[in-house]
Write a protein that holds these residues in place. Structure first.
Motif, PDB file in Angstrom:
ATOM      1  N   THR A  80      -2.971  15.520   8.046  1.00 62.43           N
ATOM      2  CA  THR A  80      -3.385  14.831   7.597  1.00 62.43           C
ATOM      3  C   THR A  80      -3.080  14.627   5.842  1.00 62.43           C
ATOM      4  N   SER A  81      -2.169  15.241   5.520  1.00 55.11           N
ATOM      5  CA  SER A  81      -2.426  15.231   4.237  1.00 55.11           C
ATOM      6  C   SER A  81      -0.851  13.594   3.676  1.00 55.11           C
ATOM      7  N   ARG A  82      -0.371  13.207   4.955  1.00 53.44           N
ATOM      8  CA  ARG A  82       0.184  12.516   4.746  1.00 53.44           C
ATOM      9  C   ARG A  82      -0.524  10.657   5.018  1.00 53.44           C
ATOM     10  N   VAL A  83      -2.166  11.091   4.597  1.00 54.04           N
ATOM     11  CA  VAL A  83      -2.753   9.734   5.300  1.00 54.04           C
ATOM     12  C   VAL A  83      -3.906   9.432   3.531  1.00 54.04           C
ATOM     13  N   PRO A  84      -3.860   8.505   3.426  1.00 48.72           N
ATOM     14  CA  PRO A  84      -3.674   8.120   1.380  1.00 48.72           C
ATOM     15  C   PRO A  84      -5.397   8.220   1.458  1.00 48.72           C
ATOM     16  N   VAL A  85      -6.154   8.975   0.804  1.00 48.87           N
ATOM     17  CA  VAL A  85      -7.581   8.104   0.814  1.00 48.87           C
ATOM     18  C   VAL A  85      -7.576   7.051   0.458  1.00 48.87           C
ATOM     19  N   GLY A  86      -8.701   6.156   1.021  1.00 50.61           N
ATOM     20  CA  GLY A  86      -8.832   5.177   0.973  1.00 50.61           C
ATOM     21  C   GLY A  86      -7.531   3.791   1.169  1.00 50.61           C
ATOM     22  N   GLY A  87      -6.637   4.427   2.422  1.00 51.22           N
ATOM     23  CA  GLY A  87      -5.509   3.501   2.061  1.00 51.22           C
ATOM     24  C   GLY A  87      -5.316   4.295   4.252  1.00 51.22           C
ATOM     25  N   GLY A  88      -3.999   4.301   4.296  1.00 54.99           N
ATOM     26  CA  GLY A  88      -3.429   4.577   6.257  1.00 54.99           C
ATOM     27  C   GLY A  88      -2.222   4.322   5.734  1.00 54.99           C
ATOM     28  N   VAL A  89      -1.144   4.714   7.037  1.00 56.86           N
ATOM     29  CA  VAL A  89      -0.344   4.685   7.273  1.00 56.86           C
ATOM     30  C   VAL A  89      -0.586   4.287   8.596  1.00 56.86           C
ATOM     31  N   VAL A  90       1.581   3.847   9.294  1.00 54.56           N
ATOM     32  CA  VAL A  90       1.040   3.648  10.609  1.00 54.56           C
ATOM     33  C   VAL A  90       2.187   4.588  11.322  1.00 54.56           C
ATOM     34  N   ALA A  91       1.856   4.749  12.192  1.00 55.75           N
ATOM     35  CA  ALA A  91       3.195   5.834  12.834  1.00 55.75           C
ATOM     36  C   ALA A  91       2.610   6.558  14.118  1.00 55.75           C
ATOM     37  N   GLN A 123      -0.681 -12.024  17.793  1.00 57.12           N
ATOM     38  CA  GLN A 123       0.664 -11.641  18.824  1.00 57.12           C
ATOM     39  C   GLN A 123       0.718 -10.055  18.571  1.00 57.12           C
ATOM     40  N   GLY A 124       0.563  -9.779  18.331  1.00 59.41           N
ATOM     41  CA  GLY A 124       1.281  -8.603  19.020  1.00 59.41           C
ATOM     42  C   GLY A 124       2.414  -7.723  17.802  1.00 59.41           C
ATOM     43  N   VAL A 125       2.151  -8.459  16.392  1.00 63.92           N
ATOM     44  CA  VAL A 125       3.082  -7.772  16.012  1.00 63.92           C
ATOM     45  C   VAL A 125       2.020  -6.619  14.898  1.00 63.92           C
ATOM     46  N   VAL A 126       3.021  -5.666  14.499  1.00 65.28           N
ATOM     47  CA  VAL A 126       2.723  -4.557  13.860  1.00 65.28           C
ATOM     48  C   VAL A 126       1.927  -4.930  12.788  1.00 65.28           C
ATOM     49  N   VAL A 127       0.717  -4.358  12.307  1.00 64.81           N
ATOM     50  CA  VAL A 127       0.271  -4.342  11.441  1.00 64.81           C
ATOM     51  C   VAL A 127       0.909  -3.991   9.996  1.00 64.81           C
ATOM     52  N   ALA A 128       0.435  -3.859   8.870  1.00 71.40           N
ATOM     53  CA  ALA A 128       0.594  -3.429   7.858  1.00 71.40           C
ATOM     54  C   ALA A 128      -0.815  -1.956   7.473  1.00 71.40           C
ATOM     55  N   PRO A 129      -0.020  -0.763   6.278  1.00 75.18           N
ATOM     56  CA  PRO A 129      -0.824   0.149   6.576  1.00 75.18           C
ATOM     57  C   PRO A 129      -2.404  -0.337   6.036  1.00 75.18           C
ATOM     58  N   PRO A 130      -3.319  -0.399   6.132  1.00 75.44           N
ATOM     59  CA  PRO A 130      -4.086  -0.330   4.892  1.00 75.44           C
ATOM     60  C   PRO A 130      -4.176  -0.063   3.770  1.00 75.44           C
ATOM     61  N   GLU A 131      -5.047  -1.099   2.723  1.00 76.85           N
ATOM     62  CA  GLU A 131      -4.749  -1.473   1.365  1.00 76.85           C
ATOM     63  C   GLU A 131      -5.787  -1.451   0.783  1.00 76.85           C
ATOM     64  N   ASP A 132      -6.694  -0.641   0.064  1.00 75.12           N
ATOM     65  CA  ASP A 132      -7.642  -1.007  -0.637  1.00 75.12           C
ATOM     66  C   ASP A 132      -8.771  -1.703   0.540  1.00 75.12           C
ATOM     67  N   GLY A 133      -8.975  -0.889   1.089  1.00 78.19           N
ATOM     68  CA  GLY A 133     -10.068  -1.220   2.657  1.00 78.19           C
ATOM     69  C   GLY A 133      -9.394  -2.373   4.028  1.00 78.19           C
ATOM     70  N   VAL A 134      -8.567  -2.394   3.540  1.00 82.23           N
ATOM     71  CA  VAL A 134      -8.353  -4.238   4.475  1.00 82.23           C
ATOM     72  C   VAL A 134      -6.483  -3.400   5.205  1.00 82.23           C
ATOM     73  N   ILE A 135      -6.443  -4.013   6.444  1.00 84.05           N
ATOM     74  CA  ILE A 135      -5.217  -3.990   7.248  1.00 84.05           C
ATOM     75  C   ILE A 135      -5.208  -5.324   7.525  1.00 84.05           C
ATOM     76  N   ILE A 136      -3.767  -5.568   7.067  1.00 85.37           N
ATOM     77  CA  ILE A 136      -3.516  -6.895   7.379  1.00 85.37           C
ATOM     78  C   ILE A 136      -2.449  -6.898   8.236  1.00 85.37           C
ATOM     79  N   CYS A 137      -1.882  -8.085   8.965  1.00 88.72           N
ATOM     80  CA  CYS A 137      -0.721  -8.423   9.649  1.00 88.72           C
ATOM     81  C   CYS A 137       0.241  -9.328   9.201  1.00 88.72           C
ATOM     82  N   PRO A 138       1.404  -8.992   9.003  1.00 82.84           N
ATOM     83  CA  PRO A 138       2.606  -9.213   8.017  1.00 82.84           C
ATOM     84  C   PRO A 138       2.547 -11.225   8.031  1.00 82.84           C
ATOM     85  N   ALA A 139       1.783 -11.722  10.350  1.00 80.46           N
ATOM     86  CA  ALA A 139       2.998 -12.476  10.518  1.00 80.46           C
ATOM     87  C   ALA A 139       1.951 -13.528  10.387  1.00 80.46           C
TER      88      ALA A 139
END
Length: 158
Positions: free
Chosen positions: A72-83, A106-122
């Protein structure tokens, strides 16, 4: 010195003895495309054989029930991670949400959330970190939720 021209012999293809050049090139091209699609498809390639990040100390798989995804300590408040093939978000202190990391488009791995939003880079589909819903983009739907719970300072699959 005289330049003697030799008559050009008419070459006929014998399909029984060797394939036509076009058939050989088409076969090679088809094989290359098959390899490319297999390597780029969700679940294809070498990443599936690698151990998932954060596997549990008991030898569990982070993809199965009870598998540790991350501390839990590795997941920032207001953000997140991909693991472990999962996006883990902490929209507010102590609240954890998780979704499959593969974009439904299309199955592309999304980016970690920033400012409440998760974005697919593709293709720039955007998703809410609080519920995984589709905000905008070409994705046909939101992210698939992964049930998680907190246990012993870790986010684990429920």
């Amino acid at each position: 010195m005289t330049n003697t021209q030799h008559p050009v012999e008419h070459v006929t293809q014998n399909p029984g003895r060797c394939p036509a050049r076009r058939k050989v090139l088409t076969g090679i091209g088809g094989a290359a495309i098959t390899v490319a699609f297999t390597a780029c498809s969700p679940g294809g390639g070498a990443e599936e054989s690698a151990p998932a990040e954060g596997s549990s100390p008991q030898g569990g798989d982070a993809r199965g029930e009870g598998g540790v995804l991350i501390a839990t300590s590795r997941v920032p408040v207001g953000g997140g991670v991909v693991a472990g093939g999962v996006v883990i978000a902490q929209p507010s202190t102590g609240t954890f949400r998780a979704y499959e990391a593969a974009c439904p488009h299309q199955g592309v791995v999304v980016a970690p959330p920033e400012d409440g939003v998760i974005i697919c880079p593709a293709h720039k589909s955007t998703f809410s970190e609080t519920d995984g819903s589709l905000i905008s983009g070409p994705s046909p739907r939101g992210l698939t939720e992964v049930p998680v719970r907190v246990q012993g300072g870790n986010v684990i699959r429920a």
